[in-house]
Enzyme design. Structure first.
Site, short mmCIF file in Angstrom:
data_model
loop_
_atom_site.label_atom_id
_atom_site.label_comp_id
_atom_site.label_asym_id
_atom_site.label_seq_id
_atom_site.Cartn_x
_atom_site.Cartn_y
_atom_site.Cartn_z
N HIS A 70 -3.82 4.06 4.53
CA HIS A 70 -4.88 3.37 4.50
C HIS A 70 -5.83 4.12 4.29
O HIS A 70 -7.16 3.25 3.12
CB HIS A 70 -4.51 2.90 6.25
CG HIS A 70 -6.06 2.01 5.80
ND1 HIS A 70 -6.59 1.06 5.76
CD2 HIS A 70 -7.46 2.75 6.69
CE1 HIS A 70 -7.41 1.37 5.72
NE2 HIS A 70 -8.67 1.42 6.10
N TYR B 90 3.43 4.85 11.83
CA TYR B 90 3.94 3.17 11.52
C TYR B 90 4.40 2.58 10.76
O TYR B 90 4.78 1.79 10.53
CB TYR B 90 2.56 2.33 11.57
CG TYR B 90 1.32 2.93 10.84
CD1 TYR B 90 1.96 1.86 9.50
CD2 TYR B 90 0.72 3.59 10.42
CE1 TYR B 90 0.33 2.27 8.42
CE2 TYR B 90 -0.14 3.93 9.82
CZ TYR B 90 0.01 3.39 8.08
OH TYR B 90 -1.35 3.24 7.73
N ARG C 267 0.85 -1.23 -0.03
CA ARG C 267 0.06 -0.24 -0.20
C ARG C 267 0.81 1.16 0.04
O ARG C 267 1.16 1.62 1.02
CB ARG C 267 -0.79 -0.09 1.57
CG ARG C 267 -1.71 1.19 1.41
CD ARG C 267 -2.89 0.88 2.14
NE ARG C 267 -2.71 0.90 4.19
CZ ARG C 267 -1.66 0.89 3.92
NH1 ARG C 267 -1.42 2.95 4.58
NH2 ARG C 267 -1.92 0.73 5.81
#
Length: 366
Positions: A261, A270, A257
């Site tokens: 998100h 993160y 990805r």
């Protein structure tokens, strides 16, 4: 089938490497040039859809958009391997696959605008509504495939999910039921390394997600999810196997990805930027472009034609989503059940009275 035949490879299947060079494989053949050209067109359109949707979010025309930037090979491959009678069960991140299946872009994005849950005719396109809860669509896909089997239909169901969904109980139930009842369904896991902020290492200790298949009694396979040629070959074989009565399969696509998100996520909390940059060189669009150009299958004229087609899709998205919806409050109650219950009717009357009072108060202050 021998147990060893159910195990995936130690490394993902790859037919075109990240430099665009073909990779020989004893089991899977490189798709023909015309198929790869069709796939490239899909990648160009998919990338443009992702970019335009992101812009519409920033303009306030979409409430949220889970981008599949970098995962377009999985999206395009999923749409191309299906026959006319087959069904796609997508997730919230699979808008590109939904659109590639024939759904109008504006209709596919209605859910993400915050309007109807599904803005398209699922039967006309054979695409189930996009789901936001993780893994729930897998149970629906298995049930649908079982029903088609009972009716004697030539239907295979392709159920999409992400790596995070494999940690859900619904994933286990769907896999187990599909294997026990030999259902014509293919589970396609797009492993993009993160379930929102949770890395794959915190979700499973298995050698790969594809290794989970043998525990249910079905074959599993791993594929380079940024190599659309390999995705087409591996998914195509699994679909054919299911159609011929071979039962379910689990395919894990290794991809990434590239963006957050959703627009509400801060992925810098993160993961490191250096990690993201490592995947830039594996971009599925650039990889196939390099390969097709080197083989002479792609020229400047075709590039311009594909880019123009993608821009038409983006323009249609802008035009549709720049129009405010004409909302009817009664729709909240109109489509809950076929026949409206007395409780729903009472709730609608209460809401209608409140709306009418609010309108009267507004007119009184003018």
């Amino acid at each position: 089938m021998q147990h060893t035949d159910m195990l995936p490879r130690d490394t993902a299947v790859q037919l075109i490497d990240q430099n665009g060079a073909p990779v020989a494989d004893e089991q899977y053949a490189l798709p023909e040039a015309d198929v790869l050209l069709q796939a490239y067109r899909g990648l160009v359109e998919g990338r443009r859809i992702n970019d335009q949707a992101g812009a519409l979010v920033r303009q306030g025309r979409l409430a949220v958009y889970p981008s599949s930037h970098g995962q377009e090979a999985c999206q395009v491959g999923a749409s191309m391997v299906l026959g006319d009678a087959d069904w796609l069960f997508p997730t919230y991140r699979d808008s590109v696959a939904v659109i590639a299946r024939g759904v109008e872009p504006a209709d596919a994005l209605v859910l993400l605008k915050g309007d109807w849950h599904s803005g398209y005719d699922v039967r006309a396109h054979r695409v189930a509504p996009q789901t936001t809860p993780l893994a729930t669509q897998l149970l629906h896909a298995v049930g649908f495939a079982q029903a088609a089997k009972h009716r004697g239909e030539d239907t295979v169901v392709l159920a999409l999910c992400g790596d995070g969904a494999t940690s859900e109980g619904d994933f286990h139930e769907a896999m187990n039921f599909a294997a026990v009842f030999h259902v014509p369904v293919v589970f396609f896991v797009q492993n993009n390394e993160f379930a929102i902020s949770v890395p794959l290492s915190r979700q499973t200790a298995a050698p790969s997600l594809a290794h989970k298949a043998i525990g249910y009694g079905m074959p599993g396979q791993r594929v380079d999810g940024n190599d659309v040629a390999a995705v087409l070959a591996v998914l195509g074989e699994a679909i054919s196997r299911a159609r011929d009565g071979g039962g379910p399969s689990l395919i894990e696509a290794h991809t990434y990805r590239m963006q957050a998100h959703t627009n509400a996520d801060d992925d810098t909390r993160y993961r490191e930027r250096a990690e993201v940059q490592e995947w830039v060189a594996r971009d599925p669009l650039q990889r196939l472009r390099t390969h097709l150009t080197a083989t002479g299958a792609l020229d400047a004229e075709a590039e311009e034609r594909f880019a123009a087609g993608a821009e038409e899709i983006a323009a249609a998205m802008r035009a549709a989503l720049n129009t405010d919806a004409d909302l009817d409050p009664e729709d909240l109650f109109r489509f809950v059940t076929e026949t409206r219950s007395s409780q729903l009717e009472e709730q609608w009357q209460l809401l209608r009275d409140e709306i009418e009072r609010s309108q009267l108060e507004t007119e009184g202050h003018r």
